[in-house]
Design a protein around this motif. Structure first.
Motif, PDB file in Angstrom:
ATOM      1  N   ILE A 108      -3.945 -19.326   6.470  1.00 50.53           N
ATOM      2  CA  ILE A 108      -4.244 -18.344   5.415  1.00 50.53           C
ATOM      3  C   ILE A 108      -4.650 -17.018   6.054  1.00 50.53           C
ATOM      4  O   ILE A 108      -4.185 -15.939   5.664  1.00 50.53           O
ATOM      5  N   GLU A 109      -5.472 -17.125   7.083  1.00 46.01           N
ATOM      6  CA  GLU A 109      -5.918 -15.917   7.770  1.00 46.01           C
ATOM      7  C   GLU A 109      -4.725 -15.161   8.385  1.00 46.01           C
ATOM      8  O   GLU A 109      -4.596 -13.949   8.235  1.00 46.01           O
ATOM      9  N   LEU A 110      -3.874 -15.910   9.050  1.00 47.19           N
ATOM     10  CA  LEU A 110      -2.689 -15.306   9.678  1.00 47.19           C
ATOM     11  C   LEU A 110      -1.788 -14.631   8.648  1.00 47.19           C
ATOM     12  O   LEU A 110      -1.317 -13.509   8.848  1.00 47.19           O
ATOM     13  N   VAL A 111      -1.521 -15.329   7.569  1.00 49.47           N
ATOM     14  CA  VAL A 111      -0.614 -14.795   6.539  1.00 49.47           C
ATOM     15  C   VAL A 111      -1.219 -13.553   5.887  1.00 49.47           C
ATOM     16  O   VAL A 111      -0.526 -12.550   5.684  1.00 49.47           O
ATOM     17  N   MET A 112      -2.516 -13.600   5.593  1.00 51.35           N
ATOM     18  CA  MET A 112      -3.131 -12.454   4.909  1.00 51.35           C
ATOM     19  C   MET A 112      -3.148 -11.196   5.785  1.00 51.35           C
ATOM     20  O   MET A 112      -3.092 -10.088   5.268  1.00 51.35           O
ATOM     21  N   LYS A 113      -3.182 -11.388   7.090  1.00 52.46           N
ATOM     22  CA  LYS A 113      -3.125 -10.228   7.995  1.00 52.46           C
ATOM     23  C   LYS A 113      -1.835  -9.447   7.775  1.00 52.46           C
ATOM     24  O   LYS A 113      -1.785  -8.236   7.982  1.00 52.46           O
ATOM     25  N   ASP A 114      -0.789 -10.172   7.395  1.00 54.08           N
ATOM     26  CA  ASP A 114       0.515  -9.532   7.184  1.00 54.08           C
ATOM     27  C   ASP A 114       0.803  -9.244   5.716  1.00 54.08           C
ATOM     28  O   ASP A 114       1.944  -8.968   5.346  1.00 54.08           O
ATOM     29  N   PHE A 115      -0.204  -9.364   4.876  1.00 56.36           N
ATOM     30  CA  PHE A 115       0.087  -9.263   3.443  1.00 56.36           C
ATOM     31  C   PHE A 115       0.006  -7.823   2.909  1.00 56.36           C
ATOM     32  O   PHE A 115       0.267  -7.582   1.737  1.00 56.36           O
ATOM     33  N   GLY A 116      -0.341  -6.903   3.791  1.00 55.66           N
ATOM     34  CA  GLY A 116      -0.563  -5.527   3.344  1.00 55.66           C
ATOM     35  C   GLY A 116       0.682  -4.787   2.885  1.00 55.66           C
ATOM     36  O   GLY A 116       0.594  -3.846   2.096  1.00 55.66           O
ATOM     37  N   ASP A 117       1.867  -5.218   3.363  1.00 52.28           N
ATOM     38  CA  ASP A 117       3.070  -4.485   2.925  1.00 52.28           C
ATOM     39  C   ASP A 117       3.923  -5.277   1.930  1.00 52.28           C
ATOM     40  O   ASP A 117       4.979  -4.825   1.508  1.00 52.28           O
ATOM     41  N   ILE A 118       3.445  -6.467   1.558  1.00 55.49           N
ATOM     42  CA  ILE A 118       4.228  -7.297   0.636  1.00 55.49           C
ATOM     43  C   ILE A 118       4.534  -6.555  -0.673  1.00 55.49           C
ATOM     44  O   ILE A 118       5.664  -6.544  -1.153  1.00 55.49           O
ATOM     45  N   PHE A 119       3.509  -5.925  -1.241  1.00 58.76           N
ATOM     46  CA  PHE A 119       3.699  -5.230  -2.521  1.00 58.76           C
ATOM     47  C   PHE A 119       3.907  -3.730  -2.334  1.00 58.76           C
ATOM     48  O   PHE A 119       3.883  -2.970  -3.290  1.00 58.76           O
ATOM     49  N   SER A 120       4.054  -3.332  -1.088  1.00 58.28           N
ATOM     50  CA  SER A 120       4.229  -1.901  -0.813  1.00 58.28           C
ATOM     51  C   SER A 120       5.695  -1.509  -1.034  1.00 58.28           C
ATOM     52  O   SER A 120       6.600  -2.285  -0.746  1.00 58.28           O
ATOM     53  N   TYR A 121       5.904  -0.304  -1.547  1.00 58.32           N
ATOM     54  CA  TYR A 121       7.265   0.256  -1.624  1.00 58.32           C
ATOM     55  C   TYR A 121       7.458   1.286  -0.516  1.00 58.32           C
ATOM     56  O   TYR A 121       8.437   2.031  -0.496  1.00 58.32           O
ATOM     57  N   GLY A 122       6.449   1.365   0.377  1.00 55.58           N
ATOM     58  CA  GLY A 122       6.534   2.294   1.504  1.00 55.58           C
ATOM     59  C   GLY A 122       6.582   3.732   1.033  1.00 55.58           C
ATOM     60  O   GLY A 122       5.986   4.080  -0.006  1.00 55.58           O
ATOM     61  N   ASN A 123       7.306   4.540   1.765  1.00 52.29           N
ATOM     62  CA  ASN A 123       7.406   5.968   1.433  1.00 52.29           C
ATOM     63  C   ASN A 123       8.108   6.212   0.097  1.00 52.29           C
ATOM     64  O   ASN A 123       8.042   7.306  -0.441  1.00 52.29           O
ATOM     65  N   ALA A 124       8.770   5.186  -0.413  1.00 50.03           N
ATOM     66  CA  ALA A 124       9.512   5.359  -1.671  1.00 50.03           C
ATOM     67  C   ALA A 124       8.660   5.018  -2.896  1.00 50.03           C
ATOM     68  O   ALA A 124       9.158   4.939  -4.016  1.00 50.03           O
ATOM     69  N   LYS A 125       7.349   4.804  -2.677  1.00 47.24           N
ATOM     70  CA  LYS A 125       6.464   4.359  -3.755  1.00 47.24           C
ATOM     71  C   LYS A 125       6.623   5.200  -5.036  1.00 47.24           C
ATOM     72  O   LYS A 125       6.916   4.656  -6.106  1.00 47.24           O
ATOM     73  N   ASP A 126       6.431   6.504  -4.915  1.00 53.87           N
ATOM     74  CA  ASP A 126       6.459   7.349  -6.114  1.00 53.87           C
ATOM     75  C   ASP A 126       7.825   7.302  -6.794  1.00 53.87           C
ATOM     76  O   ASP A 126       7.923   7.166  -8.009  1.00 53.87           O
ATOM     77  N   ALA A 127       8.859   7.387  -5.988  1.00 57.33           N
ATOM     78  CA  ALA A 127      10.219   7.390  -6.535  1.00 57.33           C
ATOM     79  C   ALA A 127      10.510   6.081  -7.269  1.00 57.33           C
ATOM     80  O   ALA A 127      11.033   6.089  -8.392  1.00 57.33           O
ATOM     81  N   ILE A 128      10.156   4.956  -6.651  1.00 58.71           N
ATOM     82  CA  ILE A 128      10.452   3.655  -7.264  1.00 58.71           C
ATOM     83  C   ILE A 128       9.614   3.453  -8.526  1.00 58.71           C
ATOM     84  O   ILE A 128      10.123   3.024  -9.568  1.00 58.71           O
TER      85      ILE A 128
END
Lengths: 270, 318
Positions: free
Chosen positions: A180-200
């Motif tokens: 759980i600890e390992l997976v959560m470390k990588d969970f920060g971009d799961i729901f991210s749209y990155g630089n396209a956030k506003d556009a999307i």
């Protein structure tokens, strides 16, 4: 918004393509990782079941790549096999190795990591798919309906593993908590749209990042409560944001393997 | 039973058993059966089941590498089916093992120690994508021929499992053939890939059916399995069937037979071919094939690495 390709505004089309690459690359890489597990699951019945899930997931990736092909992005196989790491938009979680060792040698894969990654990912995929069913882009909304039917079983499968292993031996609990600890470390971009956030977010293609995060936590709550645990907080950001093409060496290695035969002759029919 | 007059003697039981076999009445898991029948079935079915599971490994090497989305989906489904066949067959074997108090875990241990064998074709290395196609096409093709011969096996549970398995194997052979046809119609390099695969697999394919006579290797189960109507054809008949079905197809794809002497004798109605190198079979029986140890090690390691999962599941059930 009409769906005919030629009447989509350039901004809309750009946002749509970025989202589709994120969805496609996520499923493609996770399915690839699943295929490395083939023949090595804890028991034969599980091998059959998780292999079926990996196939479904590859099928979902293929549907998204096809939507991109229809939008004029080029051949779906080329999109899946030929794009370099820096162009990939999958989350870092999807590209991570299954554990120690290369699949062709004698790997020691971690089943706890497989269960947690797949369960958390399937739940994240579920909240996205639920939102995509009302996407402003009709072909994507239709795809979401198809994906949803299979995803129901994936989620049920991984949830069962998750609760069983966390209600069992001390060793199982220890391994699961590490995972759980390992997976959560990588969970920060799961729901991210990155630089396209506003556009999307402004095009009505899918719900906003924050809304999806809240939905994920809400859905996870009863499962964690039944285990006497608290839902881990989703990190605000990860060290690398896969949505912006920031990746680990694991992805480079994965791409080398999964495109090995394709690259022998990209123009040939295989 | 104390009443000797009512108790059937072993000979009477055997007589009734053979009557059923002769009449084509299926033997079921709980029926009386002679020891020789049970042990023959256990050996045959556990080897078949384990071969499906070990047989997933050579193809699995190419699953992540399959060259298109379509091929990735196809080969994933194919290897999954093989694991499913393994599961189905081990369930049948487990029922037969019950009187001995043995389980699937024991079969796994027998595999690791080399007591339980798996088919010769799954000890070979896979070098190119051509091998992935060839396994589906000809290895599964060969398996269909031996398994179709046992569709009416006297042991009901095995016969029923084979009906399901053969139905799927037909898809596998088509899947393999589709890969091979794409390569055959492709570039020079692609055609070379399948010719090379055929050359390397030829000996194993011939050996797969087993020796024509037990003199070749000193042992053969074919007489016992025919006596009990588990199978009908001899090893040689099955190998001939394979040639009849596949030699024309190999030639029609523009491939060359690895055996230049091979021809059909019209008069005797048999394929005349060069005897394969049987030392391969002796080597794999000792798990000394090219990839025997590597694949066993892979399975052994994953079995050990996952031991905690099985322990955890056992704890939640009890």
């Amino acid at each position: 918004m009409s769906n005919a390709e030629n009447v989509l505004s350039p901004e809309y089309k750009e946002a749509l393509k970025t989202l589709l690459f994120q969805l496609a690359d996520d499923d493609f890489l996770l399915s690839f990782r699943g295929s490395e597990w083939l023949g090595l699951a804890p028991h034969i019945e599980e091998d059959v079941a998780s292999s079926s899930i990996s196939q479904d997931t590859m099928g979902h990736a293929a549907m998204y790549y096809k939507l991109l092909e229809d939008l004029g992005e080029g051949n779906a196989d080329a999109l899946a096999h030929a794009r370099p790491a820096e162009e990939r938009k999958n989350s870092v979680l999807a590209e991570r190795v299954n554990g120690e060792g290369y699949y062709l040698e004698t790997p020691e894969y971690d089943w706890a990591y497989a269960v947690v990654r797949n369960f958390f990912y399937a739940q994240a995929k579920k909240v996205k798919i639920d939102s995509l069913r009302t996407s402003s882009y009709q072909p994507l909304a239709e795809t979401a309906v198809k994906v949803s039917m299979e995803l129901y079983y994936h989620l049920m499968h991984w949830k069962l593993w998750f609760t069983q292993l966390l209600s069992s031996t001390d060793e199982a609990k220890r391994r699961m908590n590490n995972a759980i600890e390992l997976v959560m470390k990588d969970f920060g971009d799961i729901f991210s749209y990155g630089n396209a956030k506003d556009a999307i977010e402004k095009e009505g293609l899918i719900a906003k990042e924050e809304e999806l995060k809240a939905n994920w936590t809400e859905r996870m709550k009863p499962v964690f409560e039944s285990l006497g645990m608290e839902v881990p907080a989703i990190p605000a950001a990860s060290e690398k944001n896969g949505r912006n093409g920031e990746h680990t060496e694991d992805l480079t290695e994965a791409l080398t393997t999964l495109s090995e035969v394709y690259r022998l002759d990209p123009a040939a029919a295989w | 039973m104390t009443n000797l007059a009512l108790a059937a003697t072993e000979e009477e039981k055997m007589e009734r058993f053979m009557e059923k076999i002769e009449k084509g009445i299926k033997i079921e898991a709980d029926d009386w059966m002679p020891e020789e029948y049970r042990t023959t079935l256990i050996k045959l079915i556990s080897m078949h089941g384990m071969s499906e599971i070990m047989g997933a490994l050579p193809e699995k090497e190419w699953v992540p590498k399959a060259p298109s989305l379509h091929r990735k989906l196809g080969i994933m489904a194919k290897v999954q089916d093989e694991m499913g066949h393994g599961q189905l067959l081990l369930r049948v074997a487990e029922d037969l093992l019950k009187p001995y108090g043995k389980t699937r875990g024991d079969l796994m241990q027998d595999l690791f120690t080399g007591k339980l064998k798996f088919h010769n074709v799954f000890h070979a290395e896979t070098r190119t994508w051509g091998d992935a196609g060839l396994i589906g096409w000809l290895v599964d093709g060969a398996a269909i021929i031996t398994q179709t011969d046992m569709l009416n096996a006297s042991y009901g549970p095995y016969a029923r499992a084979l009906h399901r398995i053969c139905a799927e194997e037909v898809f596998h052979a088509q899947h393999g053939e589709a890969i091979i046809m794409a390569l055959a119609e492709g570039t020079d390099e692609q055609r070379a890939m399948i010719q090379d695969a055929l050359n390397r697999w030829w000996n194993s394919l011939l050996v797969f059916f087993g020796p024509a006579a037990k003199e070749t290797l000193g042992t053969s189960k074919q007489d016992v399995t025919i006596k009990y109507k588990i199978r009908t054809k001899t090893n040689e008949q099955l190998r001939q069937d394979f040639f009849t079905k596949y030699v024309p197809r190999i030639l029609s794809l523009g491939l060359e037979l690895p055996d230049k002497t091979m021809h059909y004798n019209e008069e005797k109605e048999v394929w005349v071919y060069q005897e394969p190198d049987w030392s391969e079979l002796k080597a794999v029986a000792r798990n000394e094939g090219a990839r025997s140890q590597a694949r066993l090690n892979l399975r052994r390691t994953s079995y050990q690495t996952n031991a905690w999962v099985r322990d955890a599941l056992a704890a939640t059930i009890s």
